[in-house]
Design an enzyme around this catalytic site. Structure first.
Site, PDB file in Angstrom:
ATOM      1  N   LYS A   1       0.845  -1.206   0.000  1.00  0.00           N
ATOM      2  CA  LYS A   1       0.000   0.000   0.000  1.00  0.00           C
ATOM      3  C   LYS A   1       0.878   1.253   0.000  1.00  0.00           C
ATOM      4  CE  LYS A   1      -3.737  -2.529   2.189  1.00  0.00           C
ATOM      5  NZ  LYS A   1      -4.549  -2.820   3.392  1.00  0.00           N
TER       6      LYS A   1
ATOM      7  N   GLN B   1      -4.558  -1.618   9.641  1.00  0.00           N
ATOM      8  CA  GLN B   1      -4.441  -2.912   8.955  1.00  0.00           C
ATOM      9  C   GLN B   1      -5.062  -4.020   9.815  1.00  0.00           C
ATOM     10  OE1 GLN B   1      -3.310  -3.584   5.773  1.00  0.00           O
ATOM     11  NE2 GLN B   1      -3.992  -5.674   6.164  1.00  0.00           N
TER      12      GLN B   1
ATOM     13  N   ASP C   1     -10.775   3.058   4.276  1.00  0.00           N
ATOM     14  CA  ASP C   1     -11.088   1.631   4.103  1.00  0.00           C
ATOM     15  C   ASP C   1     -12.603   1.412   4.028  1.00  0.00           C
ATOM     16  OD1 ASP C   1      -8.996  -0.130   3.696  1.00  0.00           O
ATOM     17  OD2 ASP C   1      -8.516  -0.359   5.833  1.00  0.00           O
TER      18      ASP C   1
HETATM   19  C1  BQF Z   1      -3.391 -10.763  -5.909  1.00  0.00           C
HETATM   20  C2  BQF Z   1      -6.555  -8.941   2.973  1.00  0.00           C
HETATM   21  C3  BQF Z   1      -7.539 -10.768   4.187  1.00  0.00           C
HETATM   22  C4  BQF Z   1      -7.300 -10.121   5.400  1.00  0.00           C
HETATM   23  C5  BQF Z   1      -6.700  -8.877   5.406  1.00  0.00           C
HETATM   24  C6  BQF Z   1      -3.043  -8.562  -4.805  1.00  0.00           C
HETATM   25  C7  BQF Z   1      -3.620  -8.203  -2.488  1.00  0.00           C
HETATM   26  C8  BQF Z   1      -3.950  -9.542  -2.390  1.00  0.00           C
HETATM   27  C9  BQF Z   1      -3.874 -10.382  -3.506  1.00  0.00           C
HETATM   28  C10 BQF Z   1      -3.721  -7.286  -1.326  1.00  0.00           C
HETATM   29  C11 BQF Z   1      -6.127  -8.281   1.741  1.00  0.00           C
HETATM   30  C12 BQF Z   1      -6.311  -8.934   0.414  1.00  0.00           C
HETATM   31  C13 BQF Z   1      -5.479  -7.051   1.811  1.00  0.00           C
HETATM   32  C14 BQF Z   1      -3.416  -9.878  -4.704  1.00  0.00           C
HETATM   33  C15 BQF Z   1      -4.945  -6.334   0.606  1.00  0.00           C
HETATM   34  C16 BQF Z   1      -6.052  -8.010  -0.730  1.00  0.00           C
HETATM   35  O1  BQF Z   1      -2.669 -10.470  -6.870  1.00  0.00           O
HETATM   36  O2  BQF Z   1      -4.171 -11.736  -5.938  1.00  0.00           O
HETATM   37  C17 BQF Z   1      -3.149  -7.715  -3.692  1.00  0.00           C
HETATM   38  O3  BQF Z   1      -2.774  -6.587  -1.076  1.00  0.00           O
HETATM   39  N1  BQF Z   1      -4.870  -7.203  -0.530  1.00  0.00           N
HETATM   40  C18 BQF Z   1      -5.305  -6.455   3.100  1.00  0.00           C
HETATM   41  O4  BQF Z   1      -4.750  -5.370   3.221  1.00  0.00           O
HETATM   42  O5  BQF Z   1      -5.730  -7.083   4.203  1.00  0.00           O
HETATM   43  C19 BQF Z   1      -6.326  -8.294   4.199  1.00  0.00           C
HETATM   44  C20 BQF Z   1      -7.184 -10.180   2.987  1.00  0.00           C
END
Ligand code: BQF
Length: 293
Positions: free
Chosen positions: A53, A97, A120
């Site tokens: 991010k 987060q 968010d």
């Molecule tokens: C991809 C997230 C569960 C719990 C907390 C690209 C992301 C993921 C996959 C990503 C997620 C999931 C994020 C891919 C942010 C998505 O290429 O398939 C990017 O960075 N995510 C998060 O911040 O917290 C989570 C899932």
């Protein structure tokens, strides 16, 4: 063979659009947009998500800052950190987060975020605005799916949509967005979950299936209609010693067999995930434009 809904390509395009918008504002003498993140502890996936991010911010010309806090921080101390960011005028938005350590009440933390800085889109005020079709911040994953359907001209009006999973961050908001007026939207939505009887009866009839379950390879070809649109939100880390990282990312969809029957499908990785990241930037940009004029 289905067409691919390419989240990498589309998110790059959106980031380019944001970057150009930012430089126009900055050329006019405005400050850059500023996003901050609070990261508690050192959970491997969370550290990666936050790193990415922050890199995204740099790539589009945003200022970013990171508040790293120990796993052992008390709920009260975390609330105190949030209060500081809530009143920081140099910030357009911030995220906390997730997930948080077990001793911290996630709901209480989300409730403490200033809704005007909640990029968010997790605060109940923003959730309520979303449900009532008022302007506010949309949660990044559902927002990313909506933009993907829009940019790929996937028709949703009058379509039967089945959402699998009712989480506050994906399933529930997704079901609301698809049933709202407009495009994408105007769908007839069924929100299914662990207590749903005979899930396949629903998925077999769906024009669009959106899975946010977290069970690798759950959705099989026999569970869908010919030509259905498949959106896979699952991203489970599955241990794999043959991979350098020690795991691979698995979606909720058995991709090879489902792709043979679907008309459109999101891959994992490279589908919904990159769109989620891009939408955090979009929300921050929205907050910024609200703030500077
Ligand atoms: C991809 C997230 C569960 C719990 C907390 C690209 C992301 C993921 C996959 C990503 C997620 C999931 C994020 C891919 C942010 C998505 O290429 O398939 C990017 O960075 N995510 C998060 O911040 O917290 C989570 C899932």
């Amino acid at each position: 063979m289905a067409n691919i809904l390419d989240g990498i390509k589309l998110s790059k395009q959106i980031k380019q659009e944001i970057k150009e918008e930012v430089s126009k504002f900055v050329e006019k003498g405005n400050r850059a947009p500023h996003l901050s993140a609070i990261l508690v502890g050192e959970n491997g996936a969370s550290v990666t998500y936050v790193d990415n991010k922050i890199k995204d911010c740099q790539a589009v010309g945003f200022r970013s800052s990171l508040v790293r806090l120990p796993e052992t921080i008390s709920e009260e101390e975390l609330l105190n950190e949030i209060s500081k960011l809530n009143i920081d005028d140099s910030l357009d938005g911030f995220i906390v987060q997730l997930p948080l350590p077990k001793h911290i009440d996630q709901e209480k933390i989300i409730m403490a975020i200033n809704p005007d800085k909640d990029v968010d889109g997790f605060h109940p005020e923003n959730f309520g605005k979303m449900a009532l079709e008022m302007d506010g911040f949309l949660p990044a994953t559902p927002y990313g799916i909506m933009v993907m359907l829009e940019r790929y001209n996937i028709s949703t009006e009058g379509k039967d949509v089945v959402v699998i999973g009712r989480s506050r961050i994906v399933g529930k908001p997704m079901s609301i967005l698809m049933s709202r007026k407009g495009n994408p939207g105007d769908s007839t939505v069924t929100l299914t979950h662990s207590k749903t009887k005979d899930l396949v009866e629903y998925t077999k009839k769906a024009d669009i299936v959106i899975t946010a379950l977290g069970v690798p390879h759950f959705l099989k070809a026999e569970m869908i209609k010919d030509g259905a649109v498949i959106v896979d939100v699952g991203i489970t880390r599955v241990d794999d010693s043959t991979k350098e990282r020690g795991f691979y990312l698995a979606g909720d969809v058995d991709f090879s067999e489902v792709a043979a029957k679907a008309s459109w499908i999101t891959p994992v990785p490279g589908g919904v995930g990159p769109m989620t990241r891009a939408m955090l930037l979009k929300n921050t940009m929205q907050s910024y434009t609200n703030n500077i004029q």
